[in-house]
Scaffold this motif. Sequence first.
Motif, PDB file in Angstrom:
ATOM      1  N   GLY A 166     -18.143  36.369  89.570  1.00 33.62           N
ATOM      2  CA  GLY A 166     -17.669  37.689  89.929  1.00 33.62           C
ATOM      3  C   GLY A 166     -16.493  37.627  90.886  1.00 33.62           C
ATOM      4  N   GLY A 167     -16.537  36.660  91.837  1.00 35.87           N
ATOM      5  CA  GLY A 167     -15.499  36.586  92.852  1.00 35.87           C
ATOM      6  C   GLY A 167     -14.580  35.396  92.748  1.00 35.87           C
ATOM      7  N   THR A 168     -15.053  34.296  92.156  1.00 33.58           N
ATOM      8  CA  THR A 168     -14.238  33.089  92.070  1.00 33.58           C
ATOM      9  C   THR A 168     -14.324  32.449  90.693  1.00 33.58           C
ATOM     10  OG1 THR A 168     -16.046  31.682  92.864  1.00 33.58           O
ATOM     11  CG2 THR A 168     -14.516  32.531  94.523  1.00 33.58           C
ATOM     12  N   THR A 169     -13.269  31.723  90.351  1.00 32.67           N
ATOM     13  CA  THR A 169     -13.271  30.874  89.161  1.00 32.67           C
ATOM     14  C   THR A 169     -13.208  29.430  89.632  1.00 32.67           C
ATOM     15  OG1 THR A 169     -12.195  32.502  87.728  1.00 32.67           O
ATOM     16  CG2 THR A 169     -12.009  30.207  87.086  1.00 32.67           C
ATOM     17  N   GLU A 170     -14.196  28.651  89.232  1.00 30.94           N
ATOM     18  CA  GLU A 170     -14.289  27.250  89.643  1.00 30.94           C
ATOM     19  C   GLU A 170     -13.987  26.354  88.438  1.00 30.94           C
ATOM     20  OE1 GLU A 170     -15.199  26.471  92.843  1.00 30.94           O
ATOM     21  OE2 GLU A 170     -15.326  28.603  93.282  1.00 30.94           O
ATOM     22  N   VAL A 181     -11.730  16.050  90.221  1.00 33.17           N
ATOM     23  CA  VAL A 181     -10.650  17.002  90.444  1.00 33.17           C
ATOM     24  C   VAL A 181     -11.245  18.393  90.361  1.00 33.17           C
ATOM     25  CG1 VAL A 181      -8.385  17.831  89.680  1.00 33.17           C
ATOM     26  CG2 VAL A 181      -9.004  15.437  89.337  1.00 33.17           C
ATOM     27  N   SER A 182     -10.831  19.284  91.262  1.00 28.90           N
ATOM     28  CA  SER A 182     -11.347  20.651  91.197  1.00 28.90           C
ATOM     29  C   SER A 182     -10.298  21.634  91.692  1.00 28.90           C
ATOM     30  CB  SER A 182     -12.634  20.800  92.019  1.00 28.90           C
ATOM     31  OG  SER A 182     -12.354  20.686  93.402  1.00 28.90           O
ATOM     32  N   ARG A 183     -10.476  22.866  91.282  1.00 26.49           N
ATOM     33  CA  ARG A 183      -9.610  23.950  91.739  1.00 26.49           C
ATOM     34  C   ARG A 183     -10.453  25.219  91.792  1.00 26.49           C
ATOM     35  NH1 ARG A 183      -4.216  24.652  92.356  1.00 26.49           N
ATOM     36  NH2 ARG A 183      -3.921  22.533  91.611  1.00 26.49           N
ATOM     37  N   SER A 184     -10.315  25.956  92.885  1.00 28.78           N
ATOM     38  CA  SER A 184     -11.055  27.203  93.051  1.00 28.78           C
ATOM     39  C   SER A 184     -10.059  28.321  93.311  1.00 28.78           C
ATOM     40  CB  SER A 184     -12.035  27.083  94.228  1.00 28.78           C
ATOM     41  OG  SER A 184     -12.714  28.301  94.451  1.00 28.78           O
ATOM     42  N   VAL A 185     -10.089  29.346  92.474  1.00 27.69           N
ATOM     43  CA  VAL A 185      -9.207  30.500  92.667  1.00 27.69           C
ATOM     44  C   VAL A 185     -10.072  31.750  92.830  1.00 27.69           C
ATOM     45  CG1 VAL A 185      -7.228  29.531  91.445  1.00 27.69           C
ATOM     46  CG2 VAL A 185      -8.939  30.811  90.159  1.00 27.69           C
ATOM     47  N   ARG A 186      -9.688  32.603  93.747  1.00 25.53           N
ATOM     48  CA  ARG A 186     -10.478  33.807  94.012  1.00 25.53           C
ATOM     49  C   ARG A 186     -10.011  34.948  93.112  1.00 25.53           C
ATOM     50  NH1 ARG A 186     -12.272  33.328 100.402  1.00 25.53           N
ATOM     51  NH2 ARG A 186     -13.059  31.201 100.150  1.00 25.53           N
ATOM     52  N   VAL A 187     -10.011  34.631  91.826  1.00 23.31           N
ATOM     53  CA  VAL A 187      -9.712  35.608  90.774  1.00 23.31           C
ATOM     54  C   VAL A 187     -10.769  35.414  89.701  1.00 23.31           C
ATOM     55  CG1 VAL A 187      -8.083  36.330  88.997  1.00 23.31           C
ATOM     56  CG2 VAL A 187      -7.225  35.602  91.228  1.00 23.31           C
ATOM     57  N   ALA A 188     -11.515  36.472  89.411  1.00 22.49           N
ATOM     58  CA  ALA A 188     -12.595  36.354  88.420  1.00 22.49           C
ATOM     59  C   ALA A 188     -12.965  37.751  87.914  1.00 22.49           C
ATOM     60  CB  ALA A 188     -13.801  35.649  89.049  1.00 22.49           C
ATOM     61  N   GLY A 189     -14.259  37.999  87.700  1.00 18.91           N
ATOM     62  CA  GLY A 189     -14.701  39.254  87.112  1.00 18.91           C
ATOM     63  C   GLY A 189     -14.313  40.484  87.898  1.00 18.91           C
ATOM     64  N   ASP A 190     -14.394  40.410  89.234  1.00 16.58           N
ATOM     65  CA  ASP A 190     -14.057  41.575  90.062  1.00 16.58           C
ATOM     66  C   ASP A 190     -12.592  41.960  89.910  1.00 16.58           C
ATOM     67  OD1 ASP A 190     -16.622  41.715  90.942  1.00 16.58           O
ATOM     68  OD2 ASP A 190     -16.240  40.878  92.929  1.00 16.58           O
ATOM     69  N   GLU A 191     -11.709  40.952  89.859  1.00 16.88           N
ATOM     70  CA  GLU A 191     -10.289  41.229  89.708  1.00 16.88           C
ATOM     71  C   GLU A 191      -9.970  41.798  88.333  1.00 16.88           C
ATOM     72  OE1 GLU A 191     -10.788  39.341  93.285  1.00 16.88           O
ATOM     73  OE2 GLU A 191     -11.520  38.661  91.344  1.00 16.88           O
ATOM     74  N   HIS A 263      -4.403  35.383  83.029  1.00 14.97           N
ATOM     75  CA  HIS A 263      -3.360  34.358  83.102  1.00 14.97           C
ATOM     76  C   HIS A 263      -3.600  33.433  84.295  1.00 14.97           C
ATOM     77  CE1 HIS A 263       0.603  32.504  82.861  1.00 14.97           C
ATOM     78  NE2 HIS A 263       0.786  32.788  84.132  1.00 14.97           N
ATOM     79  N   THR A 264      -4.043  33.993  85.430  1.00 16.45           N
ATOM     80  CA  THR A 264      -4.334  33.183  86.615  1.00 16.45           C
ATOM     81  C   THR A 264      -5.439  32.177  86.328  1.00 16.45           C
ATOM     82  OG1 THR A 264      -3.681  35.014  88.064  1.00 16.45           O
ATOM     83  CG2 THR A 264      -5.026  33.267  89.037  1.00 16.45           C
ATOM     84  N   ILE A 265      -6.473  32.609  85.612  1.00 16.80           N
ATOM     85  CA  ILE A 265      -7.578  31.711  85.257  1.00 16.80           C
ATOM     86  C   ILE A 265      -7.093  30.603  84.337  1.00 16.80           C
ATOM     87  CG2 ILE A 265      -9.783  31.579  84.011  1.00 16.80           C
ATOM     88  CD1 ILE A 265     -10.325  34.466  85.028  1.00 16.80           C
ATOM     89  N   VAL A 266      -6.291  30.952  83.337  1.00 21.60           N
ATOM     90  CA  VAL A 266      -5.755  29.957  82.403  1.00 21.60           C
ATOM     91  C   VAL A 266      -4.893  28.940  83.149  1.00 21.60           C
ATOM     92  CG1 VAL A 266      -4.221  29.606  80.427  1.00 21.60           C
ATOM     93  CG2 VAL A 266      -5.870  31.490  80.403  1.00 21.60           C
TER      94      VAL A 266
END
Length: 348
Positions: A166-170, A181-191, A263-266
Amino acid sequence: MLTLLRETLGRFSRDMGIDLGTANTLVHVRGKGILLREPSVVAIATDTGKPIAVGEEAKRMLGRTPSSITAIRPLRDGVISDFEQTEAMIRYFIQKVYRRNALLPPRVVIGVPSGVTEVEERAVIEATRKAGAREAYTIEEPMAAAIGAGLPVSEATGSMIVDIGGGTTEVAVISLGDIVVSRSVRVAGDEIDEAIVNYVRRTYNLSIGDRMAEEVKIAIGSAYPSGPDKQYEVRGRDLLSGLPRSALLTSCEIREAIQEPVHTIVEAVKMTLESTPPELAADIYEQGITLAGGGALLEGLDKLLTRETCMPVHVTPDPLCCVVLGAGRFLEELDANPAMRRALRGGR
């Protein structure tokens, strides 16, 4: 001897794995499976600040409360924004499933975003301990999701998991029981919901709530065109007249509305792949990318990622439950394989 006694007693306690999500909280109890799945919402009395409803009952109050009651989501972007109400919510969920005649209070493992700070992680652990846990640990959500999805995380092969909550994409590449390797962006379902709200406001001069936006996303939302265009009627308040009004949206419009967060998630997936060692990248090319979390249910997202990465993309059979299943399985194997403790963070 003390460690052996602790591990023996641990087998008699109802240890819990918790997916403390921005939108929903799930609880897995050792030997019982998933016993709770409720929204991460708390309704509090405005004058006292004390909770009067938690979970599903509180979610029904969102946007519908009088001035004496405030319904809030105490987690934002996967981390605690209101410590006191988060503690009350965790306590409510633990007590709801906790067997009071158990020999010991439960050990609890909670999934947290991989990009969480030490302060945010300590807040989660402290809230869980105060809520009644005997021991509290955290595990990174992509690791828990990969375990829950059945990926071979302990083998010398690369596995890629994309957990869209809901809040982050991991996004993470895992090998030999650890995240490479990892990346966490605070763009997900809520956005994505927020993008729909803004589009309807901008295009139709109509104000709709987050719940209505979520309904639209589930009904006709898509990240990639497929099949005939669908329609959905939304209801809200006209920004010009102030009166209730409805509008008819199409799936093509919603696809345009959510283009930016998708697009941010991709891009997060592509940037993680660019940082992946060649041998592991070869494994991922062969095995594919696994999608988990509620956002994985967005229609066409797997097809869009396949087009953008030129790799096979699979959605897990039960994406909503991957993190909590992984946390629960991790706890079940912890006593048999103490070496797995290295994947835990804090709370020792």
